[in-house]
Design a protein around this motif. Structure first.
Motif, PDB file in Angstrom:
ATOM      1  N   ALA A  97     -47.270 -27.058  18.962  1.00 12.44           N
ATOM      2  CA  ALA A  97     -45.919 -27.148  18.390  1.00 12.44           C
ATOM      3  C   ALA A  97     -44.876 -26.656  19.383  1.00 12.44           C
ATOM      4  N   GLN A  98     -45.185 -25.553  20.091  1.00 17.90           N
ATOM      5  CA  GLN A  98     -44.204 -25.001  21.024  1.00 17.90           C
ATOM      6  C   GLN A  98     -44.018 -25.896  22.245  1.00 17.90           C
ATOM      7  N   VAL A  99     -45.101 -26.458  22.759  1.00 17.44           N
ATOM      8  CA  VAL A  99     -44.999 -27.349  23.919  1.00 17.44           C
ATOM      9  C   VAL A  99     -44.085 -28.532  23.600  1.00 17.44           C
ATOM     10  N   ALA A 100     -44.118 -28.995  22.369  1.00 17.48           N
ATOM     11  CA  ALA A 100     -43.283 -30.130  21.991  1.00 17.48           C
ATOM     12  C   ALA A 100     -41.805 -29.762  21.885  1.00 17.48           C
ATOM     13  N   GLN A 101     -41.515 -28.442  21.765  1.00 18.95           N
ATOM     14  CA  GLN A 101     -40.118 -28.012  21.668  1.00 18.95           C
ATOM     15  C   GLN A 101     -39.520 -27.722  23.043  1.00 18.95           C
ATOM     16  N   PHE A 102     -40.068 -26.752  23.741  1.00 16.55           N
ATOM     17  CA  PHE A 102     -39.669 -26.467  25.122  1.00 16.55           C
ATOM     18  C   PHE A 102     -40.723 -25.564  25.739  1.00 16.55           C
ATOM     19  N   THR A 103     -40.855 -25.641  27.045  1.00 17.47           N
ATOM     20  CA  THR A 103     -41.880 -24.882  27.757  1.00 17.47           C
ATOM     21  C   THR A 103     -41.339 -23.663  28.467  1.00 17.47           C
ATOM     22  N   HIS A 104     -40.017 -23.634  28.741  1.00 19.40           N
ATOM     23  CA  HIS A 104     -39.470 -22.496  29.485  1.00 19.40           C
ATOM     24  C   HIS A 104     -37.951 -22.568  29.473  1.00 19.40           C
ATOM     25  N   THR A 105     -37.338 -21.413  29.256  1.00 18.47           N
ATOM     26  CA  THR A 105     -35.900 -21.281  29.513  1.00 18.47           C
ATOM     27  C   THR A 105     -35.620 -20.059  30.381  1.00 18.47           C
ATOM     28  N   TYR A 112     -35.125 -16.563  23.053  1.00 18.76           N
ATOM     29  CA  TYR A 112     -35.680 -17.369  21.967  1.00 18.76           C
ATOM     30  C   TYR A 112     -36.429 -16.462  21.003  1.00 18.76           C
ATOM     31  N   ASP A 113     -36.649 -17.003  19.811  1.00 26.38           N
ATOM     32  CA  ASP A 113     -37.160 -16.219  18.691  1.00 26.38           C
ATOM     33  C   ASP A 113     -38.545 -15.647  18.942  1.00 26.38           C
ATOM     34  N   ALA A 119     -42.403  -8.969  20.080  1.00 26.34           N
ATOM     35  CA  ALA A 119     -42.007  -7.565  20.232  1.00 26.34           C
ATOM     36  C   ALA A 119     -42.002  -6.853  18.881  1.00 26.34           C
ATOM     37  N   GLU A 120     -41.471  -7.505  17.871  1.00 22.12           N
ATOM     38  CA  GLU A 120     -41.454  -6.897  16.533  1.00 22.12           C
ATOM     39  C   GLU A 120     -42.866  -6.647  16.028  1.00 22.12           C
ATOM     40  N   ALA A 121     -43.752  -7.607  16.243  1.00 21.49           N
ATOM     41  CA  ALA A 121     -45.133  -7.441  15.791  1.00 21.49           C
ATOM     42  C   ALA A 121     -45.819  -6.284  16.517  1.00 21.49           C
ATOM     43  N   LEU A 122     -45.649  -6.199  17.832  1.00 26.86           N
ATOM     44  CA  LEU A 122     -46.257  -5.107  18.595  1.00 26.86           C
ATOM     45  C   LEU A 122     -45.692  -3.759  18.157  1.00 26.86           C
ATOM     46  N   ASN A 123     -44.395  -3.697  17.936  1.00 23.64           N
ATOM     47  CA  ASN A 123     -43.792  -2.442  17.482  1.00 23.64           C
ATOM     48  C   ASN A 123     -44.368  -2.005  16.133  1.00 23.64           C
ATOM     49  N   ARG A 124     -44.723  -2.979  15.319  1.00 28.90           N
ATOM     50  CA  ARG A 124     -45.246  -2.683  13.982  1.00 28.90           C
ATOM     51  C   ARG A 124     -46.719  -2.274  14.016  1.00 28.90           C
ATOM     52  N   ILE A 125     -47.546  -2.935  14.817  1.00 26.57           N
ATOM     53  CA  ILE A 125     -48.991  -2.729  14.707  1.00 26.57           C
ATOM     54  C   ILE A 125     -49.539  -1.666  15.648  1.00 26.57           C
ATOM     55  N   THR A 126     -48.784  -1.253  16.655  1.00 23.88           N
ATOM     56  CA  THR A 126     -49.269  -0.208  17.553  1.00 23.88           C
ATOM     57  C   THR A 126     -49.179   1.153  16.871  1.00 23.88           C
ATOM     58  N   PRO A 127     -49.974   2.133  17.320  1.00 25.63           N
ATOM     59  CA  PRO A 127     -50.038   3.434  16.629  1.00 25.63           C
ATOM     60  C   PRO A 127     -48.696   4.165  16.600  1.00 25.63           C
ATOM     61  N   GLY A 128     -48.467   4.871  15.497  1.00 23.84           N
ATOM     62  CA  GLY A 128     -47.270   5.691  15.347  1.00 23.84           C
ATOM     63  C   GLY A 128     -46.215   5.015  14.506  1.00 23.84           C
ATOM     64  N   ASP A 129     -45.503   5.827  13.706  1.00 22.18           N
ATOM     65  CA  ASP A 129     -44.454   5.279  12.849  1.00 22.18           C
ATOM     66  C   ASP A 129     -43.062   5.570  13.385  1.00 22.18           C
ATOM     67  N   HIS A 130     -42.963   5.998  14.645  1.00 25.43           N
ATOM     68  CA  HIS A 130     -41.679   6.243  15.274  1.00 25.43           C
ATOM     69  C   HIS A 130     -41.023   4.922  15.674  1.00 25.43           C
ATOM     70  N   ALA A 131     -39.735   4.981  16.016  1.00 25.36           N
ATOM     71  CA  ALA A 131     -39.033   3.786  16.487  1.00 25.36           C
ATOM     72  C   ALA A 131     -39.624   3.345  17.822  1.00 25.36           C
ATOM     73  N   LYS A 132     -39.917   2.048  17.930  1.00 25.25           N
ATOM     74  CA  LYS A 132     -40.539   1.505  19.142  1.00 25.25           C
ATOM     75  C   LYS A 132     -39.797   0.269  19.612  1.00 25.25           C
ATOM     76  N   GLY A 329     -41.977 -13.828  32.229  1.00 20.90           N
ATOM     77  CA  GLY A 329     -42.363 -12.833  31.242  1.00 20.90           C
ATOM     78  C   GLY A 329     -42.013 -13.263  29.823  1.00 20.90           C
ATOM     79  N   GLY A 330     -43.018 -13.255  28.933  1.00 17.22           N
ATOM     80  CA  GLY A 330     -42.770 -13.684  27.562  1.00 17.22           C
ATOM     81  C   GLY A 330     -42.553 -15.177  27.455  1.00 17.22           C
ATOM     82  N   ASN A 331     -43.287 -15.958  28.249  1.00 17.17           N
ATOM     83  CA  ASN A 331     -43.196 -17.414  28.180  1.00 17.17           C
ATOM     84  C   ASN A 331     -43.333 -17.887  26.732  1.00 17.17           C
ATOM     85  N   PRO A 332     -42.528 -18.867  26.304  1.00 16.29           N
ATOM     86  CA  PRO A 332     -42.529 -19.252  24.888  1.00 16.29           C
ATOM     87  C   PRO A 332     -43.866 -19.795  24.388  1.00 16.29           C
ATOM     88  N   ILE A 333     -44.630 -20.470  25.249  1.00 14.87           N
ATOM     89  CA  ILE A 333     -45.932 -20.980  24.820  1.00 14.87           C
ATOM     90  C   ILE A 333     -46.888 -19.816  24.584  1.00 14.87           C
TER      91      ILE A 333
END
Length: 453
Positions: A97-105, A112-113, A119-132, A329-333
């Motif tokens: 799905a992503q390849v059909a939209q764009f491969t790089h900006t 991009y989203d 980043a939001e997912a990593l901040n949520r699932i990594t240890p600790g409840d502090h701001a990340k 870094g953080g390629n959309p695909i």
């Protein structure tokens, strides 16, 4: 001859529907694989080695299929990358799905989203409840380099402590952090400065409790570096290339406590241990620690290149605007793949599967240990288990035996990886999509290889 088109059996946790079997129709390597190996010798730099002499054409579940129609049991997961199995359908769909939209900006040009969502997912699932906060990169080594940059910027200090047997990458700074000379460092210096080394807790060899080993390490750090000069310590909670060394209970918490008291950033390198590999989402959770910064890669994106640094928001925000980044870094695909993989890790029973695999691996390997004194130690967590081979008369590492067992296993259609500072450890890193039948068959082959060596 069999091919990648032989699709008959669905794997239990997703992935291509390849027959889940060990199948040898030629010797290893077969003629088509040998042709590729010969081409590699002519076209690829000699420093790029390979473990299994096969020409892979398909992979999924717990097998890799080669161009000659051989199906090999995969107990390596591409060094812990294909944790959820190769070509998991959720990852495939997200990537398509992503390849059909764009491969790089370039996220630094037009954001991009999916980068923000990872980043939001990593901040949520990594240890600790502090701001990340998180920043995304391409490889584990790049993540480690950036974690060190961030720690130095935040503390205003320069020194970094790594640990005996540690492995952190192949770039100049990460080679300096890595403990093993061959094949990673020899001839490639000089290396980055202000890197120091402290002793690891290695219960099989040092006989120390966790607090005793930590006291020894902290004493060396204080005397040889000094807390006032130290920006960060970086450690793999369970060492990877160093031999799957599991520190004694209490060792890591004592280091974290000392770092907190001395304004030193504690960096957990979870590049190999992260994402359900140890039966917890991250190995830090096994030991009850909360790192200041964490590096991740390997299993993060279902086989696509992606890495991250995640940590305390105030530390991550220390860098000036433009100080972190990179063209790819953080390629959309890769980000799309990571979001799909994280969904699988969280919702498709991966933690439980890793614990089930641990039960099988440890049970079988401990049986071998009881029957053969050359198996000196069995250790690890989840689907990250190791057997250390020694001379039973002296207790010295037996690298020759280890290499022989691995070579015979691969020739019989089971891919295993060696590791350890002394080359005397076989590490078992099966994909979590492997069946119990394949796992047991693979261990049967390893046991037979040991008996014949």
């Amino acid at each position: 001859m069999s091919s990648a088109a032989d699709i008959v059996t669905e794997t239990p946790l997703g992935g291509p529907t390849l027959p889940q079997e060990r199948r040898l129709v030629t010797s290893i390597p077969g003629p088509r694989s040998q042709e590729l190996i010969d081409r590699k010798a002519d076209a690829v730099a000699a420093g790029v080695g390979h473990t299994a002499p096969v020409h892979a054409v398909a992979a999924g579940g717990g097998v890799i299929v080669d161009a000659d129609g051989n199906s090999l049991i995969d107990l390596g997961s591409g060094i812990a990358v294909a944790t959820i199995g190769n070509a998991h359908p959720k990852v495939v769909a997200a990537v398509q799905a992503q390849v059909a939209q764009f491969t790089h900006t370039c996220f630094m040009i037009a954001p991009y989203d999916s980068y923000v969502s990872v980043a939001e997912a990593l901040n949520r699932i990594t240890p600790g409840d502090h701001a990340k906060k998180s920043a995304l990169f391409n490889s584990g080594a790049e993540a480690v380099e950036n974690a060190v940059k961030i720690a130095r910027k935040y503390t205003g200090k320069q020194a970094v402590v790594a640990f005996d047997h540690g492995y952190h990458g192949r770039t100049n700074l990460t080679m300096a952090l890595t403990a093993k000379a061959m094949p990673y460092k020899s001839g490639f210096g000089p290396f980055a400065s202000e890197i120091y080394r402290a002793p690891l807790s290695y219960p099989y060899h040092d006989g120390l409790t966790g607090p005793e080993a930590a006291k020894k390490a902290i004493s060396i750090i204080e005397k040889q570096v000094g807390a006032d000069n130290l920006a960060a310590v970086i450690i793999e909670p369970i060492q990877g290339e160093g031999g799957f060394i599991v520190p004694a209970d209490g060792y890591l918490p004592a280091l974290v406590e000392w770092c907190r008291a001395n304004d030193v950033v504690f960096i957990a390198d979870e590049i190999q241990t992260g994402f359900a590999r140890t039966g917890e989402m991250f190995a830090s959770e096994v030991f009850g620690i909360v790192p200041d910064l964490m590096t991740t890669a390997k299993g993060i994106a279902g086989g696509l290149p992606l890495a991250a640094v995640t940590g305390r928001a105030e530390i991550m925000d220390a860098s000036h605007a433009g100080g972190l980044g990179g063209t790819y870094g953080g390629n959309p695909i890769a980000c799309a793949a990571a979001l799909a993989a994280i969904d699988v890790f969280e919702n498709d029973g991966m933690l439980q599967r890793a614990r089930e695999i641990e039960t099988v691996l440890k049970g079988r390997l401990q049986q071998l240990q009881a029957a053969d004194p050359r198996v000196g130690d069995v250790r690890g967590h989840g689907a990250m288990i190791a057997a250390e081979f020694v001379d039973p008369a002296t207790g010295e590492p037996d690298a020759a035996l280890t290499a022989a067992v691995a070579k015979v296993s691969i020739a019989q259609g089971v891919i295993v990886l060696t590791c350890g500072t002394y080359g005397n450890v076989i590490r078992f890193l099966p994909p979590l999509s492997i069946t119990d039948d394949l796992l047991h068959e693979g261990l049967d082959v390893v046991a037979a290889a040991l008996a014949a060596s």
